[in-house]
Write a protein that holds these residues in place. Structure first.
Motif, PDB file in Angstrom:
ATOM      1  N   LEU A  53       4.896   4.100   2.364  1.00  0.00           N
ATOM      2  CA  LEU A  53       4.818   2.841   1.624  1.00  0.00           C
ATOM      3  C   LEU A  53       4.910   1.711   2.625  1.00  0.00           C
ATOM      4  O   LEU A  53       5.900   1.585   3.351  1.00  0.00           O
ATOM      5  CB  LEU A  53       5.952   2.741   0.605  1.00  0.00           C
ATOM      6  CG  LEU A  53       6.048   1.414  -0.166  1.00  0.00           C
ATOM      7  CD1 LEU A  53       4.810   1.196  -1.035  1.00  0.00           C
ATOM      8  CD2 LEU A  53       7.318   1.381  -1.023  1.00  0.00           C
ATOM      9  N   THR A  54       3.868   0.885   2.699  1.00  0.00           N
ATOM     10  CA  THR A  54       3.855  -0.241   3.631  1.00  0.00           C
ATOM     11  C   THR A  54       3.863  -1.548   2.849  1.00  0.00           C
ATOM     12  O   THR A  54       3.328  -1.638   1.739  1.00  0.00           O
ATOM     13  CB  THR A  54       2.615  -0.210   4.537  1.00  0.00           C
ATOM     14  OG1 THR A  54       1.431  -0.346   3.741  1.00  0.00           O
ATOM     15  CG2 THR A  54       2.547   1.088   5.315  1.00  0.00           C
ATOM     16  N   ALA A  55       4.460  -2.562   3.447  1.00  0.00           N
ATOM     17  CA  ALA A  55       4.521  -3.892   2.830  1.00  0.00           C
ATOM     18  C   ALA A  55       4.351  -4.947   3.902  1.00  0.00           C
ATOM     19  O   ALA A  55       4.919  -4.835   4.995  1.00  0.00           O
ATOM     20  CB  ALA A  55       5.853  -4.086   2.100  1.00  0.00           C
ATOM     21  N   ARG A  56       3.552  -5.954   3.597  1.00  0.00           N
ATOM     22  CA  ARG A  56       3.389  -7.115   4.473  1.00  0.00           C
ATOM     23  C   ARG A  56       3.441  -8.360   3.601  1.00  0.00           C
ATOM     24  O   ARG A  56       2.811  -8.413   2.538  1.00  0.00           O
ATOM     25  CB  ARG A  56       2.071  -7.058   5.243  1.00  0.00           C
ATOM     26  CG  ARG A  56       1.962  -5.916   6.218  1.00  0.00           C
ATOM     27  CD  ARG A  56       0.774  -6.085   7.160  1.00  0.00           C
ATOM     28  NE  ARG A  56      -0.489  -5.973   6.466  1.00  0.00           N
ATOM     29  CZ  ARG A  56      -1.161  -4.837   6.325  1.00  0.00           C
ATOM     30  NH1 ARG A  56      -0.677  -3.720   6.806  1.00  0.00           N
ATOM     31  NH2 ARG A  56      -2.320  -4.815   5.693  1.00  0.00           N
ATOM     32  N   HIS A  57       4.183  -9.333   4.060  1.00  0.00           N
ATOM     33  CA  HIS A  57       4.294 -10.578   3.293  1.00  0.00           C
ATOM     34  C   HIS A  57       4.300 -11.758   4.256  1.00  0.00           C
ATOM     35  O   HIS A  57       5.039 -11.783   5.246  1.00  0.00           O
ATOM     36  CB  HIS A  57       5.565 -10.609   2.449  1.00  0.00           C
ATOM     37  CG  HIS A  57       5.694 -11.870   1.645  1.00  0.00           C
ATOM     38  ND1 HIS A  57       4.931 -12.122   0.524  1.00  0.00           N
ATOM     39  CD2 HIS A  57       6.482 -12.964   1.817  1.00  0.00           C
ATOM     40  CE1 HIS A  57       5.248 -13.297   0.020  1.00  0.00           C
ATOM     41  NE2 HIS A  57       6.187 -13.833   0.794  1.00  0.00           N
ATOM     42  N   THR A  58       3.458 -12.746   3.965  1.00  0.00           N
ATOM     43  CA  THR A  58       3.389 -13.962   4.759  1.00  0.00           C
ATOM     44  C   THR A  58       4.123 -15.063   4.010  1.00  0.00           C
ATOM     45  O   THR A  58       3.701 -15.494   2.939  1.00  0.00           O
ATOM     46  CB  THR A  58       1.923 -14.374   4.991  1.00  0.00           C
ATOM     47  OG1 THR A  58       1.236 -13.315   5.646  1.00  0.00           O
ATOM     48  CG2 THR A  58       1.840 -15.633   5.837  1.00  0.00           C
ATOM     49  N   PHE A  59       5.267 -15.491   4.561  1.00  0.00           N
ATOM     50  CA  PHE A  59       6.032 -16.555   3.927  1.00  0.00           C
ATOM     51  C   PHE A  59       5.311 -17.892   4.069  1.00  0.00           C
ATOM     52  O   PHE A  59       5.278 -18.688   3.147  1.00  0.00           O
ATOM     53  CB  PHE A  59       7.431 -16.642   4.545  1.00  0.00           C
ATOM     54  CG  PHE A  59       8.274 -15.428   4.255  1.00  0.00           C
ATOM     55  CD1 PHE A  59       8.927 -15.287   3.044  1.00  0.00           C
ATOM     56  CD2 PHE A  59       8.402 -14.420   5.192  1.00  0.00           C
ATOM     57  CE1 PHE A  59       9.709 -14.181   2.776  1.00  0.00           C
ATOM     58  CE2 PHE A  59       9.187 -13.313   4.936  1.00  0.00           C
ATOM     59  CZ  PHE A  59       9.833 -13.181   3.726  1.00  0.00           C
ATOM     60  N   ALA A 112       0.846  -1.197   0.000  1.00  0.00           N
ATOM     61  CA  ALA A 112       0.000   0.000   0.000  1.00  0.00           C
ATOM     62  C   ALA A 112       0.877   1.240   0.000  1.00  0.00           C
ATOM     63  O   ALA A 112       1.868   1.316   0.737  1.00  0.00           O
ATOM     64  CB  ALA A 112      -0.930   0.018   1.198  1.00  0.00           C
ATOM     65  N   PHE A 113       0.508   2.186  -0.840  1.00  0.00           N
ATOM     66  CA  PHE A 113       1.168   3.487  -0.867  1.00  0.00           C
ATOM     67  C   PHE A 113       0.109   4.545  -0.533  1.00  0.00           C
ATOM     68  O   PHE A 113      -0.929   4.625  -1.190  1.00  0.00           O
ATOM     69  CB  PHE A 113       1.774   3.772  -2.246  1.00  0.00           C
ATOM     70  CG  PHE A 113       2.348   5.162  -2.359  1.00  0.00           C
ATOM     71  CD1 PHE A 113       3.575   5.471  -1.795  1.00  0.00           C
ATOM     72  CD2 PHE A 113       1.649   6.174  -3.016  1.00  0.00           C
ATOM     73  CE1 PHE A 113       4.101   6.746  -1.886  1.00  0.00           C
ATOM     74  CE2 PHE A 113       2.163   7.452  -3.117  1.00  0.00           C
ATOM     75  CZ  PHE A 113       3.394   7.745  -2.546  1.00  0.00           C
ATOM     76  N   SER A 114       0.380   5.323   0.493  1.00  0.00           N
ATOM     77  CA  SER A 114      -0.576   6.358   0.892  1.00  0.00           C
ATOM     78  C   SER A 114       0.109   7.713   0.920  1.00  0.00           C
ATOM     79  O   SER A 114       1.315   7.816   1.186  1.00  0.00           O
ATOM     80  CB  SER A 114      -1.174   6.046   2.266  1.00  0.00           C
ATOM     81  OG  SER A 114      -0.177   6.007   3.262  1.00  0.00           O
ATOM     82  N   THR A 115      -0.667   8.715   0.632  1.00  0.00           N
ATOM     83  CA  THR A 115      -0.179  10.089   0.707  1.00  0.00           C
ATOM     84  C   THR A 115      -1.284  10.957   1.287  1.00  0.00           C
ATOM     85  O   THR A 115      -2.473  10.709   1.066  1.00  0.00           O
ATOM     86  CB  THR A 115       0.248  10.612  -0.678  1.00  0.00           C
ATOM     87  OG1 THR A 115       0.705  11.968  -0.559  1.00  0.00           O
ATOM     88  CG2 THR A 115      -0.905  10.566  -1.669  1.00  0.00           C
TER      89      THR A 115
END
Length: 921
Positions: free
Chosen positions: A371-377, A327-330
């Motif tokens: 800029l947020t990032a989440r990843h589930t391995f 997600a990118f937020s401004t």
């Protein structure tokens, strides 16, 4: 073509390592299923919508049931989920669900008619996503609220909502603006005013909102209609970093999948209030999604010359699949906040809307990017992180009474001044006989001294402070969360790091002027830049850099199926590197300096659920905050600073360390006659070592900072809420004792018990002596809230909300001994207790259109949220009087003119009403 080169560069390694890590370590993750059935209170099937959110990754799936109330969630990774089900006219239901096997998990949700919003049972343990825990695993008080709560409350903004609805929260409206209150929780503060000791950390989507310069929190920069959920965490939780002395407030914003559709609200009413809000979201559960929100607000203000204009915009673009969420937020804010701060109690009695001096204006301009990032391995390992940039530009115009004119003759121009006025073409100035009695608003000596560039400091009764802050904040954070199944439950271990760099430029100058009959200040061509014959130089040109980093960990370990131990810790390194552009060489008279503060803060806690729907907890936690540039530059009693601050060269202060002990019990019993019943009771004690407090000086709005060896905030709080028939209700109460625990010497210029006053010469500068057990000013012993929502029909809901706060000592009365004598010292020295009742009614015209009416302060009470004892430059009629009493003629104070001190109050708004039209598509 090979995906990764044979000889790895640093960039290739960064890109390829996760690919190899995942391919070598993790295989195909097993999947599960949730089967949902939604019924109404009679047991009949009903349509509803909502979102299922993975508690570890934060990823969500929007859904809508069929006409039979059914929906199946398939292909779910193992883990904990939070399900939220809503439908207009019904309470929103939220529940936690564990998926740990391929066998389908069935849940039936029964919706009940009402206006109560979501009950959130899963909360974030860190600023970043990925560490959500069930509430009964958090060893402390947590209070949550959703977007629906904010809308239903009728609150103007986030700070207003906290004051209306959250237990233990109260405000001091020191700035006199609805968008700039000091928000207090258990005696700790998050404030937008430079110089306020900050003890609450605030985060939005993992980005710290406490600003680099002063750690202040600008509430007007957080758009209310972009908020999805807030959590108020009690105590000195080290996981939330610096300034988490009394609590932390993480905020999560909306996205297109959880908040789809078009929403528009228009408001009109008292004080010339006009507001429009809009939001639009959409997208798919997997793939691209978007959310946009905007607010335009204008109000003339209920006090004289206090208009406010707020313009906020927010955009979030996202992409997600079953394992990854980006997600990118401004956001952008362009706000101009007019305000009237504290006012002399005598002048408030004559005109409740009056102000001391005009016009006080704050302008905030702020773009920000995240800029947020989440990843589930797999079901065991989750990564979350973000990188951000914020730019904040704040301009402040602050006119004041010039206290240096007190005790001086500012009325009748002398011969040299008359000659200067004549040479400049002025006419109408008095040639003789001007006094305070016949000239309540003198100006001619001020104008003449400015023309002569001689001594305007002692002849001008007004000044205007102009300040400009420019801040840039860059940062990155990363966190790994490891979930390990155990026989007693899931062990959740998270560790992370944050690094940020801030640059700050702060400039300030002050112009002399004179006060007009309407208490505006007219400037004259003379500045406090050292250019006059009697030089005064209060300029500031400070540039700073603040590189900071931290490492943290937390482990929620299930010792037994009903017992969870939590161990956490965080190491912070905070550095302030200041350069004084006026005096760049470090030493006396220069603000140039390099300060580094290091600290590791631990926390350990335990939760225990001996039976279903009952939970007990206990925790020890430690937090810290380092002195800010404002505090480091304003810690000399001989050189008090105005706020905004005129900084001086001062010795460094020590960082504050807070130790908090907290125990509590809570429950959500199933009682047929009181559905949705929940309650909690907590006891807490927080002890600050080397607390940094702002000590009042002789002038209103001025003072200095000093370390106080030990202070304490302790007490207990309780809340209960539930529903009986069509009535939803809640009660909150907090008892809080905030005291000094060590002796201290404070400036007592406006205090009737100063050493000079007790020596027989009241009205002069002096000191007061604080003893252990004296209460800290502006912190009431008791506060409480009550609300009742009556669902009169399926479409009509009526709400009454009560806020009650007990009395507190005024700032400047730190020794709690001030007594008015009716001559030199007037007013109570106490901010009296108050209660305020608010009313709101909302009616669903159609399924998509709602009409609301709101009345704040229903019974039109006059009340005050803060107080300060200070020297006044005005008489009881509002005229300028710099020599209210004759000078002392004998003794060590012979020749000195005593001054008059009064109690100043921050008045609360009178009765005001608004109408609101809300469209949702």
């Amino acid at each position: 073509m090979r995906l990764c080169p044979g000889k790895w560069s640093a960039l290739a390694a960064l890109f390829c390592a996760p690919i190899f890590f995942r391919s070598l370590v993790f295989a195909q993750s097993p999947k599960g299923e949730i089967r949902l059935q939604v019924n109404d209170s009679t047991g009949g099937a009903m349509k509803a919508s909502g979102i299922l959110r993975n508690a570890s990754t934060g990823t969500g799936r929007g859904f809508e049931t069929d006409t039979q109330g059914s929906f199946d969630f398939t292909n779910l990774a193992y883990g904990s989920y939070r399900l939220q089900v809503s439908q207009r006219g019904f309470n929103t239901e939220t529940l936690a669900i564990d998926v740990q096997s391929p066998a389908p998990v069935s849940r039936t949700v029964t919706m009940k008619i009402g206006a109560q919003a979501a009950r959130v049972d899963v909360v974030a343990a860190t600023p970043l996503a990925g560490t959500d825990l069930a509430e009964d695993q958090i060893p402390g008080l947590v209070q949550t609220a959703t977007a629906e709560d904010l809308v239903n409350s009728g609150a103007l903004n986030l700070s207003d909502f906290m004051n209306r609805k959250l237990n233990g929260v109260f405000i001091n409206d020191m700035a006199g603006s609805s968008f700039q209150p000091d928000v207090n929780f258990r005696g700790y503060t998050a404030s937008p005013i430079l110089g306020t000791p900050e003890g609450i950390s605030v985060y939005v989507d993992g980005v710290r909102q406490n600003q680099p310069f002063g750690d202040v929190v600008s509430w007007d920069l957080i758009p209310k209609n972009a908020i999805s959920e807030i959590t108020l965490v009690s105590g000195s939780d080290p996981l939330f970093g610096l300034n988490t002395l009394g609590g932390a407030l993480p905020v999560r914003t909306k996205d297109g999948t959880s908040d789809p559709g078009l929403d528009f609200t228009a408001t009109y009413g008292s004080s010339g209030r006009k507001e429009i809000q809009g939001e639009y979201g959409g997208g798919k559960a997997t793939g691209f999604n978007w959310f946009l929100a905007g607010t335009g607000f204008h109000e003339s203000g209920w006090r004289i010359a206090s208009p406010t204009d707020v313009k906020q915009g927010f955009v979030k673009l996202g992409w997600r699949n079953d394992s990854t969420d980006l997600a990118f937020s401004t956001s952008y804010a362009y706000n101009t906040l007019g305000a009237n701060a504290l006012q002399d109690y005598r002048l408030l009695a004559a005109n409740y809307a009056s102000g001391y001096t005009f016009p006080d204006v704050t302008g905030n301009r702020s773009p920000s990017f995240n800029l947020t990032a989440r990843h589930t391995f797999n079901t065991s390992l989750t990564f979350s992180g973000n990188t951000w940039y914020r730019n904040i530009r704040t301009e402040i115009v602050n006119p004041n009474f010039n206290n240096d004119a007190s005790g001086n003759n500012i009325y009748q121009p002398n011969a040299a001044e008359q000659a200067a006025l004549a040479a400049a073409g002025y006419t109408g100035y008095p040639t003789s006989g001007a006094t305070a009695a016949n000239t309540p608003f003198p100006k001619w000596r001020c104008i003449a001294e400015a023309l002569l560039q001689n001594d305007p400091d002692e002849r001008c009764d007004g000044d205007t402070v102009y300040s400009l802050e420019r801040q840039n904040d860059y940062g990155v954070s990363a966190q790994l969360t490891l979930m390990t199944p155990m026989r007693s439950g899931n062990n959740q271990l998270a560790f992370g790091t944050t690094a940020d760099y801030a640059s700050v430029a702060f400039t300030q100058n002050t112009a002399w002027g004179y006060i007009n009959p309407d208490h505006t200040v007219t400037n004259v061509p003379a500045w406090q830049d050292g250019s006059t014959n009697n030089p005064v130089d209060s300029r500031v040109n400070l540039h700073g850099a603040a590189p900071n980093w931290s490492l943290y960990f937390t482990d929620a370990l299930p010792l037994l199926k009903n017992v969870t131990a939590t161990v956490s810790g965080r190491f912070n390194q905070y550095r302030i590197n200041n350069t004084d552009y006026l005096n760049p060489v470090a030493g006396p008279g220069s603000l140039t300096g390099d300060y580094t503060y290091n600290r590791f803060n631990p926390s350990v806690g335990l939760t225990w659920s001996p039976w279903q729907r009952f939970n007990a907890y206990g925790r020890f936690s430690q937090g810290s905050r380092a002195p800010t540039s404002i505090e480091l530059g304003c810690s000399d009693p001989a050189n008090p600073c105005s706020l905004p601050n005129a900084l001086q060269s001062d010795p460094p202060l020590q960082q504050v360390v807070t130790n908090t002990w907290e125990v509590g019990v809570r429950g959500k019993p199933e009682v047929s006659v009181i559905p949705h019943l929940s309650w909690n009771i907590s006891l807490f004690r927080s002890t600050n070592k080397n607390d940094i407090l702002f000590v009042s000086s002789v002038a209103l709005g001025s003072g200095y900072f000093q370390n106080v060896a030990k202070t304490r905030r302790e007490g207990w709080g309780a809340s209960v809420e539930g529903r009986i028939g069509r009535l939803t209700w809640n009660l909150d109460y907090t008892f809080l004792k905030a005291t000094y625990q060590s002796a201290a010497v404070f400036n007592g210029a406006a205090n009737s018990t100063s050493d000079t006053a007790l020596a027989g010469t009241p009205g002069l500068d002096g000191n007061i002596y604080v003893n252990p057990g004296n209460r800290i000013p502006l912190i009431p012993k008791q506060s409480g809230k009550a609300s009742a929502v009556y669902q009169a029909t399926k479409r009509l809901a009526l709400e009454l909300n009560e806020i009650a706060v007990s009395s507190s000592y005024a700032r400047g009365n730190e020794n709690n001994a001030y007594k008015a004598d009716g001559i030199y010292y007037q007013g109570s020295g106490v901010s009296p207790g108050y209660s305020v009742t608010n009313f709101r009614a909302h009616y669903d015209l159609t399924r998509r259109i709602q009409f609301a009416v709101q009345v704040d302060n229903l019974f039109d009470k006059k009340y005050y949220t803060a107080a300060q004892v200070a020297v006044t430059g005005f008489d009881a009629q509002g005229g300028v009087d710099t020599r209210p009493y004759p000078p002392y003629t004998s003794g060590p104070q012979a020749g000195n003119y005593p001054l008059q001190s009064v109690t100043f109050f921050a008045p609360g708004a009178p009765r005001r009403a608004w109408v609101e039209l809300h469209f949702k598509f």
